[in-house]
Write a protein that holds these residues in place. Structure first.
Motif, PDB file in Angstrom:
ATOM      1  N   ARG A 161      -8.959 -47.641  38.486  1.00 14.19           N
ATOM      2  CA  ARG A 161      -9.319 -46.998  39.110  1.00 14.19           C
ATOM      3  C   ARG A 161     -10.799 -45.721  39.333  1.00 14.19           C
ATOM      4  NH1 ARG A 161      -4.783 -45.403  43.158  1.00 14.19           N
ATOM      5  NH2 ARG A 161      -6.201 -44.493  45.091  1.00 14.19           N
ATOM      6  N   SER A 162     -10.606 -45.539  37.336  1.00 19.42           N
ATOM      7  CA  SER A 162     -11.562 -44.304  37.194  1.00 19.42           C
ATOM      8  C   SER A 162     -12.902 -44.951  37.332  1.00 19.42           C
ATOM      9  CB  SER A 162     -11.483 -44.062  36.068  1.00 19.42           C
ATOM     10  OG  SER A 162     -11.181 -45.243  34.992  1.00 19.42           O
ATOM     11  N   ILE A 163     -13.034 -46.466  37.516  1.00 18.15           N
ATOM     12  CA  ILE A 163     -14.665 -47.513  37.573  1.00 18.15           C
ATOM     13  C   ILE A 163     -15.055 -46.889  38.799  1.00 18.15           C
ATOM     14  CG2 ILE A 163     -15.905 -49.168  37.376  1.00 18.15           C
ATOM     15  CD1 ILE A 163     -13.910 -50.171  35.884  1.00 18.15           C
ATOM     16  N   ALA A 164     -16.131 -46.067  39.330  1.00 22.20           N
ATOM     17  CA  ALA A 164     -16.833 -45.678  40.611  1.00 22.20           C
ATOM     18  C   ALA A 164     -15.643 -44.877  41.302  1.00 22.20           C
ATOM     19  CB  ALA A 164     -17.278 -46.986  41.265  1.00 22.20           C
ATOM     20  N   ALA A 165     -14.951 -43.893  40.449  1.00 24.66           N
ATOM     21  CA  ALA A 165     -13.996 -43.170  41.476  1.00 24.66           C
ATOM     22  C   ALA A 165     -14.397 -42.151  42.696  1.00 24.66           C
ATOM     23  CB  ALA A 165     -13.254 -42.379  40.719  1.00 24.66           C
ATOM     24  N   GLY A 166     -13.525 -42.384  43.889  1.00 20.43           N
ATOM     25  CA  GLY A 166     -14.448 -41.475  45.018  1.00 20.43           C
ATOM     26  C   GLY A 166     -14.964 -42.548  45.427  1.00 20.43           C
ATOM     27  N   ARG A 167     -15.128 -43.264  45.518  1.00 23.49           N
ATOM     28  CA  ARG A 167     -16.806 -44.477  46.201  1.00 23.49           C
ATOM     29  C   ARG A 167     -16.135 -45.077  47.226  1.00 23.49           C
ATOM     30  NH1 ARG A 167     -21.642 -45.659  42.877  1.00 23.49           N
ATOM     31  NH2 ARG A 167     -22.291 -46.137  45.245  1.00 23.49           N
ATOM     32  N   PRO A 168     -15.757 -45.415  48.480  1.00 20.86           N
ATOM     33  CA  PRO A 168     -17.539 -44.149  48.823  1.00 20.86           C
ATOM     34  C   PRO A 168     -18.015 -43.329  48.967  1.00 20.86           C
ATOM     35  CG  PRO A 168     -16.512 -45.845  50.914  1.00 20.86           C
ATOM     36  CD  PRO A 168     -16.162 -46.147  49.538  1.00 20.86           C
ATOM     37  N   ASP A 169     -18.672 -42.358  48.415  1.00 21.12           N
ATOM     38  CA  ASP A 169     -18.953 -40.990  48.620  1.00 21.12           C
ATOM     39  C   ASP A 169     -19.909 -40.244  49.355  1.00 21.12           C
ATOM     40  OD1 ASP A 169     -21.427 -41.492  47.396  1.00 21.12           O
ATOM     41  OD2 ASP A 169     -20.842 -41.698  45.638  1.00 21.12           O
ATOM     42  N   ALA A 170     -20.172 -39.433  49.556  1.00 19.51           N
ATOM     43  CA  ALA A 170     -20.942 -39.144  50.570  1.00 19.51           C
ATOM     44  C   ALA A 170     -22.669 -40.220  51.335  1.00 19.51           C
ATOM     45  CB  ALA A 170     -20.909 -37.774  50.642  1.00 19.51           C
ATOM     46  N   LYS A 171     -22.645 -40.042  49.860  1.00 16.73           N
ATOM     47  CA  LYS A 171     -24.105 -40.725  49.301  1.00 16.73           C
ATOM     48  C   LYS A 171     -23.811 -42.461  50.360  1.00 16.73           C
ATOM     49  CE  LYS A 171     -27.400 -42.457  46.467  1.00 16.73           C
ATOM     50  NZ  LYS A 171     -28.149 -42.281  45.149  1.00 16.73           N
ATOM     51  N   ASP A 172     -22.847 -42.923  49.922  1.00 18.25           N
ATOM     52  CA  ASP A 172     -22.361 -44.688  50.608  1.00 18.25           C
ATOM     53  C   ASP A 172     -21.973 -44.458  51.848  1.00 18.25           C
ATOM     54  OD1 ASP A 172     -22.246 -45.451  47.359  1.00 18.25           O
ATOM     55  OD2 ASP A 172     -20.786 -44.123  47.757  1.00 18.25           O
ATOM     56  N   ARG A 173     -21.860 -43.133  52.376  1.00 14.16           N
ATOM     57  CA  ARG A 173     -21.276 -43.113  53.536  1.00 14.16           C
ATOM     58  C   ARG A 173     -22.915 -42.918  54.522  1.00 14.16           C
ATOM     59  NH1 ARG A 173     -16.325 -40.585  52.223  1.00 14.16           N
ATOM     60  NH2 ARG A 173     -17.280 -38.992  52.249  1.00 14.16           N
ATOM     61  N   VAL A 174     -23.605 -42.360  54.568  1.00  5.42           N
ATOM     62  CA  VAL A 174     -24.691 -42.570  54.837  1.00  5.42           C
ATOM     63  C   VAL A 174     -25.810 -43.417  54.973  1.00  5.42           C
ATOM     64  CG1 VAL A 174     -27.718 -41.290  55.208  1.00  5.42           C
ATOM     65  CG2 VAL A 174     -25.365 -39.888  54.517  1.00  5.42           C
ATOM     66  N   PHE A 175     -25.191 -44.428  53.836  1.00  3.08           N
ATOM     67  CA  PHE A 175     -26.014 -45.836  53.732  1.00  3.08           C
ATOM     68  C   PHE A 175     -25.200 -46.550  54.377  1.00  3.08           C
ATOM     69  CE2 PHE A 175     -26.064 -50.292  52.600  1.00  3.08           C
ATOM     70  CZ  PHE A 175     -27.449 -50.370  51.538  1.00  3.08           C
ATOM     71  N   ILE A 176     -24.040 -46.755  55.019  1.00  5.95           N
ATOM     72  CA  ILE A 176     -22.803 -47.682  55.359  1.00  5.95           C
ATOM     73  C   ILE A 176     -23.465 -47.036  56.952  1.00  5.95           C
ATOM     74  CG2 ILE A 176     -20.449 -48.035  56.515  1.00  5.95           C
ATOM     75  CD1 ILE A 176     -19.913 -47.127  53.614  1.00  5.95           C
ATOM     76  N   GLU A 177     -23.683 -45.816  56.934  1.00  8.01           N
ATOM     77  CA  GLU A 177     -24.159 -45.794  58.973  1.00  8.01           C
ATOM     78  C   GLU A 177     -25.628 -46.194  58.829  1.00  8.01           C
ATOM     79  OE1 GLU A 177     -22.950 -41.331  58.698  1.00  8.01           O
ATOM     80  OE2 GLU A 177     -20.850 -42.138  59.078  1.00  8.01           O
ATOM     81  N   GLY A 178     -26.387 -45.867  58.339  1.00  7.58           N
ATOM     82  CA  GLY A 178     -27.784 -46.987  58.080  1.00  7.58           C
ATOM     83  C   GLY A 178     -28.166 -48.449  58.678  1.00  7.58           C
ATOM     84  N   PHE A 179     -26.727 -48.916  57.363  1.00  9.06           N
ATOM     85  CA  PHE A 179     -26.606 -50.349  58.001  1.00  9.06           C
ATOM     86  C   PHE A 179     -26.181 -50.572  59.695  1.00  9.06           C
ATOM     87  CE2 PHE A 179     -23.576 -53.558  57.638  1.00  9.06           C
ATOM     88  CZ  PHE A 179     -24.738 -55.031  57.069  1.00  9.06           C
ATOM     89  N   TYR A 180     -25.562 -49.877  59.829  1.00  5.90           N
ATOM     90  CA  TYR A 180     -24.387 -49.908  60.949  1.00  5.90           C
ATOM     91  C   TYR A 180     -25.955 -50.171  61.965  1.00  5.90           C
ATOM     92  CZ  TYR A 180     -20.517 -51.085  58.930  1.00  5.90           C
ATOM     93  OH  TYR A 180     -19.031 -50.729  58.125  1.00  5.90           O
ATOM     94  N   SER A 181     -26.782 -48.979  61.859  1.00  3.98           N
ATOM     95  CA  SER A 181     -27.397 -49.181  62.990  1.00  3.98           C
ATOM     96  C   SER A 181     -28.056 -49.912  62.888  1.00  3.98           C
ATOM     97  CB  SER A 181     -27.776 -47.033  62.823  1.00  3.98           C
ATOM     98  OG  SER A 181     -29.202 -46.746  61.655  1.00  3.98           O
TER      99      SER A 181
END
Ligand SMILES: Cc1cc2nc3c(=O)[nH]c(=O)nc-3n(C[C@H](O)[C@H](O)[C@H](O)COP(=O)(O)O)c2cc1C
Ligand code: SF4
Ligand code: SF4
Length: 260
Positions: free
Chosen positions: A127-147
């Motif tokens: 769990r130390s690998i990429a801990a805390g992801r998806p983070d705020a930047k990832d969430r913007v990306f995910i919302e962009g994917f949905y749109s």
């Protein structure tokens, strides 16, 4: 085209994939129905979707492939020229052939995949690998994917739509390898049987939850995550080997990718 319902169909032992798919509910202003295929009982679920449905499939990458358990459960999930999108979540190492494999499975079952994304997440084993992801930047990306998906759905004329989605991956796929990562239980186990109920493959003994069938266990870490007594964990040596093997994934930040 108009879609009547958005269906979230997913396998998500430690819940990250589920939370990413649920973000779609905010983007699509249509009825959302969840089909969680993670529990052992879900092996009997049969679903059929029509042309007015839109199905968002989500799964974690295991060894660069679609988890064998999800692949099995997909056998009874059918579409009838149903538009769909695919989300692979992965722990910052690689997703190799997973999206291509899922594209082929969904097409074989009557779906028309119009988009796909590979989203980086905290690694469910180390769990130390990429801990805390998806983070705020990832969430913007995910919302962009949905749109982007919404725009593509609007542009589809259902009469002559032909799926032309291209995703990375090679055939023959990488060899599927089941990692020998079976958690063990400690004396803190109170035999509450929550892990017995929630193990996706029924690997934990109902009479003695400290006993796990290593051949059945897929190393998904769900039991470790949900145990209220924190009584389950991976043996230290296995954790150390896993950390060593994944050391490069710990150093480099990968970014999510979409294919539309
Ligand atoms: C058995 C197993 C194999 C995994 N293999 C990979 C892999 O090949 N590449 C990778 O980057 N992450 C890998 N991961 C990490 C998961 O793909 C990632 O943490 C995923 O988001 C977990 O999803 P979930 O929370 O929905 O279960 C693996 C995790 C497990 C448990
Ligand atoms: S969830 Fe934890 S306490 Fe409950 S049976 Fe499983 S290992 Fe024991
Ligand atoms: S016993 Fe294995 S398959 Fe079952 S929940 Fe635990 S790690 Fe997953």
């Amino acid at each position: 085209m108009d879609i009547k319902k958005l269906h979230l169909v997913y396998f998500s032992p430690t819940g990250t994939t589920q939370s990413i798919l649920r973000l779609a509910a905010r983007s699509f202003s249509t009825e959302v129905v969840e089909h969680n295929l993670t529990d052992y009982a879900a092996r009997k679920v049969q679903l059929e979707f029509g042309k007015d449905d839109f199905v968002l499939f989500g799964f974690p990458v295991y060894g660069g492939r679609v988890p064998e358990t999800f692949r099995e459960r997909m056998k009874d999930i059918k579409g009838r020229c149903t538009p769909a999108a695919l989300i692979a979540t992965y722990g910052n190492r690689e997703y190799e052939d997973a999206l291509l494999e899922m594209k082929n499975i969904s097409e074989g079952n009557g779906f028309l995949p119009i988009g796909a994304a590979a989203i980086v997440t905290e690694h469910s084993v180390i769990r130390s690998i990429a801990a805390g992801r998806p983070d705020a930047k990832d969430r913007v990306f995910i919302e962009g994917f949905y749109s982007e998906l919404k725009k593509k759905i609007l542009a589809i004329s259902s009469e002559n739509f032909i799926a032309k989605l291209t995703v990375p991956g090679k055939k023959p796929y990488r060899r599927y390898m089941k990692l020998p990562m079976t958690p063990v239980a400690t004396a803190s186990c109170t035999a509450c049987k929550l892990c017995v109920k929630r193990c996706p493959v029924g690997a934990i003994d109902a009479h003695n939850p400290r006993k796990t069938d290593r051949d059945k266990c897929i190393g998904c870490m769900r039991c470790v995550r949900i145990c209220p007594k924190k009584a389950r964990h991976l043996p230290k040596l296995k954790m150390a080997v896993g950390k060593f093997y994944l050391s490069s994934a710990e150093r480099i930040r990968k970014e999510p990718e979409m294919y539309i």
